[in-house]
Enzyme design. Structure first.
Site, PDB file in Angstrom:
ATOM      1  CB  CYS A   2      -0.948   0.095   1.196  1.00  0.00           C
ATOM      2  SG  CYS A   2      -2.088  -1.263   1.335  1.00  0.00           S
ATOM      3  NE  ARG A  27       4.612   1.596  -0.045  1.00  0.00           N
ATOM      4  CZ  ARG A  27       5.582   1.246   0.767  1.00  0.00           C
ATOM      5  NH1 ARG A  27       6.823   1.375   0.387  1.00  0.00           N
ATOM      6  NH2 ARG A  27       5.327   0.775   1.963  1.00  0.00           N
ATOM      7  CD1 TRP A  73      -0.243  -6.220  -3.237  1.00  0.00           C
ATOM      8  CD2 TRP A  73      -0.460  -6.836  -1.106  1.00  0.00           C
ATOM      9  NE1 TRP A  73       0.068  -7.556  -3.148  1.00  0.00           N
ATOM     10  CE2 TRP A  73      -0.058  -7.963  -1.851  1.00  0.00           C
ATOM     11  CE3 TRP A  73      -0.671  -6.977   0.267  1.00  0.00           C
ATOM     12  CZ2 TRP A  73       0.152  -9.207  -1.275  1.00  0.00           C
ATOM     13  CZ3 TRP A  73      -0.468  -8.222   0.843  1.00  0.00           C
ATOM     14  CH2 TRP A  73      -0.056  -9.325   0.069  1.00  0.00           C
ATOM     15  CG  ASN A  99       1.401   0.422   4.285  1.00  0.00           C
ATOM     16  OD1 ASN A  99       1.152  -0.754   4.072  1.00  0.00           O
ATOM     17  ND2 ASN A  99       2.622   0.911   4.220  1.00  0.00           N
ATOM     18  N   GLY A 100      -0.854  -1.483   6.325  1.00  0.00           N
ATOM     19  CA  GLY A 100      -0.505  -2.396   7.419  1.00  0.00           C
ATOM     20  C   GLY A 100      -1.663  -3.322   7.725  1.00  0.00           C
ATOM     21  CD  GLU A 484      16.557 -13.195  -8.301  1.00  0.00           C
ATOM     22  OE1 GLU A 484      16.027 -13.754  -7.326  1.00  0.00           O
ATOM     23  OE2 GLU A 484      16.220 -12.065  -8.689  1.00  0.00           O
ATOM     24  CE  LYS A 488      13.153 -11.081 -10.316  1.00  0.00           C
ATOM     25  NZ  LYS A 488      13.968 -10.922  -9.150  1.00  0.00           N
ATOM     26  CD  GLU A 491       9.341 -11.596  -8.730  1.00  0.00           C
ATOM     27  OE1 GLU A 491       9.010 -10.727  -7.935  1.00  0.00           O
ATOM     28  OE2 GLU A 491      10.496 -11.685  -9.198  1.00  0.00           O
ATOM     29  CG  HIS A 507      18.418 -36.929  -5.513  1.00  0.00           C
ATOM     30  ND1 HIS A 507      18.794 -38.201  -5.131  1.00  0.00           N
ATOM     31  CD2 HIS A 507      19.560 -36.267  -5.808  1.00  0.00           C
ATOM     32  CE1 HIS A 507      20.121 -38.292  -5.169  1.00  0.00           C
ATOM     33  NE2 HIS A 507      20.606 -37.125  -5.582  1.00  0.00           N
ATOM     34  CE  LYS A 606      11.264  -2.941  -5.782  1.00  0.00           C
ATOM     35  NZ  LYS A 606      11.916  -4.051  -6.473  1.00  0.00           N
TER      36      LYS A 606
END
Ligand code: F6R
Length: 611
Positions: A2, A27, A73, A99-100, A484, A488, A491, A507, A606
Site C-alpha cells: 500500500c 507498492r 495491496w 498501510n498495514g 533467482e 523472476k 513473477e 532425486h 514491491k
C-alpha cells in the site's frame, strides 16, 4: 505494501496526491482513492489502478488544500470499490488511509457491532477508524487524543493518515511497522510511504519512527510519542534525484533497472574498492571488525530475491572467511524460536529496508543480543535505521516490482564484505585477494558487455514463451542464480518455474523432463563445469529442451544445448553478477511477449510491509 500520500499547504492537494500515488503504485495496485478537505470531506475511490481512479473523478469537485490518497495491496477484503481506501467513519466526519494490518480488528469490530456500528467494507481499516471515532465521542476528546488511546489497544502494523471534516487545518499521522516520510516545504507539508512523491517539492524530510504521532499543518509539524510528549523532528536531506525515479526513455522500469546495472554496480563499488592500493573501504565493517572476526557464525536473514543474495553470500563467506553461515527466510526465522546468542552476527539483506518479516525477525534477534549488519538499498529505511551497522547497496530507487539491480548491488556489497573480513582474518592469501578485487572491479564493464546485444535473448524468449513450465538448474555459486532466474520468470510471466541444484534433479525433478520442458542451465566455466556438462547430457537424453548460460568461448556446451546465451568469463565468486543478467532479461521479454504488465505483476507489491 500500500502506498500512501498526504498533502497540506497552499497548493491544490489532488494533483500532488495523484502524482505521488503513481510513484507509489509499485507498492500495490488493487485499488486507489483520495479524500479531500474542502468545506467538507470528499471521498473518491475505485478498484484498479490510479489511472482508473483518475477516469472516475473526471468532472468531480477536486478542490482542496488538504488531502490523503492511497493505492492498495489488499489484505482484509478483496480488491473492490468498497474496500478501497480512504474509508469514512460512521458519522462521515473522519477519513482514514492505512498501510498495514490490524491483527486484533475482529475483537474490536465485535465490540463496535454490539454498540450498533455498521460497516460498509470488509477492511480492518474501517474498524480502526470507527474505533477511534467511538473513543473520540465517548471521551469528548480531540482526534489526536482518541487516536493515541486507540493505538494503545491496537495490535499489528500501521501507517495511518487521518483527516477530520471539522478541522481542515491538519492531517494526523501515526506509524508502527509501516514506513512514513514527511517532506518539509515552505508553508506546506507532504506525507508519503517513501520519498519518491516528495522529491520534486523538497529535499528536507523527516522519517517518522514507530510509535510516533505527527500533527501536520501547512506551516507546522508537531511530533509526539504515544505518551503525548513532544519530540523534536529529525530533519534529513534527501540524497535522490527526480530522474532516478523516472523511466528515462525505457518502456518499463524493469528494463531500465536491468540496463542500469553497469552503473549501479559501479556506484556500489565506487569509493570502496581501490584495486591499485588493494584496499576495500567500508566504514560499517571496519568499525565493527572485532565483532565480525570473533563471531562463531553469521546468519543471513532476508526474503525473496534478497534471500537468494544471502545464499550466494553463504558460499562466499564460508569459502573466504571460514565462518559458518546459515541463510534464513525471515518469515520462518521470526516464528520458530531460533537459537540466538549474544555476539551472533546477523546480516540483514533487503532492497526496501521495510520488509515486515525481515524487520521483525531482526528486532527479535537484536533483543537477544545479536549484532545486526544491514545490507540495504533504501536509504533511511526502517531496517537501515535499526541495524547496528551496515552498508548501502547504492543501487538507486528500484521501482519495477521484480528486483533486479538491487540483487547485483547486494552481491557486490556482500563480496566486498567477505573479502575485507577474510583479509583481516587471514583466511585468504594476498594474491587471491588482489585477484578477486580486480575481478570485482571488472564486473560493471562485463555486465555492459552482456547488455550490448540482447537479440539472442529476445529470440529465445519468443521461442519458449508458451511453455507451461521451466526448470532452472545450477551448481555452486550458480545454484542461487538458478533460483533467482526461476523466481523472476514466475513473477513476470506467470509461468511456473522451479530452481534446483543441478545434481539434485536426479532425486525428483528429472521426472518432469520431456520434449516440452525448457531447462535453463546456468553452466558457466567454474569448478563444477564438467559436472554440469554431464547434467546437461542427462536432460538431453530425456529429450528436454536445454537453454544454457555459458561462458564466452565455450565450445562444449553449444554442441549440446538447444540455445546458448553467453556471458563474459569471470571468477566463479563474482560470476553470479553476470549470469543473472540474461535470466532477468529472459523473464522480461517473455512477460512482454505475453502482454503482461512487467512493472506491476498481478498479486505482487514491491515492499512487503505486512507479514
Ligand atoms: C523478487 C522480489 C521479492 C523481494 C522480497 C524482499 O523480485 O522483489 O522477492 O526480493 O520481497 O524484499 P526486500 O529486499 O525489499 O526486503
Amino acid at each position: 505494501m500500500c502506498g500512501i500520500v498526504g498533502y497540506i499547504g497552499y497548493r491544490q492537494a489532488y494533483p500532488v496526491i495523484i502524482k505521488g500515488l503513481k510513484r507509489l503504485e509499485y507498492r500495490g495496485y488493487d485499488s486507489a482513492g483520495v479524500a479531500l478537505l474542502n468545506h467538507g470531506l470528499k471521498l473518491y475511490k475505485k478498484k484498479g489502478k490510479v489511472a482508473d481512479l483518475e477516469e472516475t473523478v473526471i468532472g468531480m469537485d477536486l478542490n482542496g488544500n488538504a488531502g490523503i490518497g492511497h493505492t492498495r495491496w489488499a489484505t482484509h477484503g478483496e480488491p473492490s470499490d468498497r474496500n478501497a481506501h480512504p474509508h469514512a467513519s460512521a458519522s462521515g466526519e473522519l477519513a482514514i488511509i492505512h498501510n498495514g494490518i490490524i491483527e486484533n480488528y475482529a475483537n474490536i469490530k465485535e465490540e463496535l457491532v454490539k454498540k450498533g456500528y455498521h460497516f460498509t467494507s470488509d477492511t480492518d481499516t474501517e474498524v480502526l477508524l470507527n474505533f477511534i471515532e467511538d473513543i473520540k465521542r465517548n471521551n469528548n476528546c480531540t482526534l489526536e487524543e482518541a487516536l493515541r488511546i486507540a493505538l494503545k489497544r491496537v495490535v499489528g502494523a500501521y501507517c495511518i493518515l487521518l483527516m477530520d471534516k471539522n478541522d481542515p487545518s491538519c492531517i494526523i499521522a501515526a506509524r508502527k511497522g509501516s514506513p512514513l516520510v514527511i517532506g518539509i516545504g515552505k508553508g506546506e507539508h507532504f506525507l508519503a510511504s517513501d520519498a519518491s512523491p516528495i522529491i520534486e517539492y523538497t529535499k528536507e524530510v523527516v522519517y517518522v519512527n514507530d510509535y510516533q504521532i505527527a500533527i501536520v499543518k501547512a506551516d507546522e509539524l508537531i511530533m509526539k510519542n504515544l505518551g503525548n510528549e513532544v519530540q523534536t523532528p529529525f530533519i534529513t536531506e534527501l540524497d535522490m534525484e527526480l530522474a532516478a525515479i523516472e523511466k528515462g526513455g525505457f518502456d518499463h522500469f524493469m528494463l531500465k533497472e536491468i540496463f542500469e546495472q553497469p552503473a549501479t554496480i559501479h556506484d556500489c563499488l565506487r569509493g570502496r574498492l581501490q584495486p591499485e592500493q588493494g584496499i576495500i573501504t567500508m566504514g560499517g565493517v571496519e568499525s565493527h571488525m572485532e565483532k565480525l572476526l570473533n563471531t562463531s557464525r553469521i546468519l543471513m536473514v532476508a526474503c525473496g530475491t534478497s534471500w537468494h543474495a544471502g545464499l550466494v553470500a553463504e558460499y562466499l563467506f564460508e569459502e573466504l572467511c571460514r565462518i559458518p553461515v546459515e541463510v534464513e527466510y525471515a518469515s520462518e526465522f521470526r516464528y520458530r524460536n531460533p537459537v540466538i546468542n549474544p555476539g551472533d552476527v546477523i546480516i540483514a539483506i533487503s532492497q526496501s529496508g521495510e520488509t515486515a518479516d525481515t524487520l521483525v525477525a531482526l528486532e527479535n534477534a537484536k533483543d537477544k543480543g545479536a549484532f545486526i549488519f544491514g545490507v540495504v538499498n533504501s536509504v533511511g529505511s526502517s531496517i537501515a535505521r535499526m541495524s547496528h551497522a551496515g552498508a548501502y547497496t547504492h543501487s538507486g530507487p528500484e521501482i519495477g516490482v521484480a528486483s533486479t539491480k538491487a540483487f547485483t548491488g547486494q552481491l557486490a556489497v556482500l563480496t566486498m564484505m567477505a573479502l575485507k573480513i577474510a583479509r583481516a582474518k587471514g583466511t585468504i592469501d594476498e594474491s587471491r585477494y588482489l585477484q578477486l578485487i580486480h575481478e570485482l572491479e571488472a564486473i560493471p564493464e562485463k555486465v555492459a558487455e552482456i547488455l550490448k546485444d540482447t537479440s539472442e535473448i529476445e529470440a529465445i524468449a519468443a521461442k519458449y514463451q508458451d511453455a507451461a513450465d521451466f526448470l532452472y538448474l545450477g551448481r555452486g555459486y550458480n545454484f542461487p542464480v538458478a533460483l533467482e532466474g526461476a523466481l523472476k520468470l514466475k513473477e513476470i510471466s506467470y509461468i511456473h518455474a522451479e530452481g534446483y541444484p543441478a545434481a539434485e534433479m536426479k532425486h525428483g525433478p528429472i521426472a518432469l523432463v520431456d520434449e516440452t520442458l525448457p531447462v535453463v542451465f546456468v553452466a558457466t566455466k567454474d569448478r563444477y563445469y564438467e559436472k554440469i556438462v554431464s547434467n546437461v547430457q542427462e536432460i538431453k537424453a530425456r529429450r528436454g529442451k536445454v537453454i544454457c548460460i555459458a561462458t564466452v568461448g565455450d565450445n562444449i556446451i553449444p554442441s549440446m544445448a538447444d540455445d546458448v546465451i553467453y556471458v563474459p568469463d569471470a571468477d566463479e565468486l563474482v560470476g553470479p553478477m553476470l549470469s543473472v543478467i540474461p535470466l532477468q532479461l529472459l523473464s522480461y521479454y517473455i512477460g512482454i511477449n505475453k502482454g503482461l504488465d512487467v512493472d506491476k505483476p498481478r498479486n505482487l507489491a514491491k515492499s512487503v510491509t505486512v507479514e
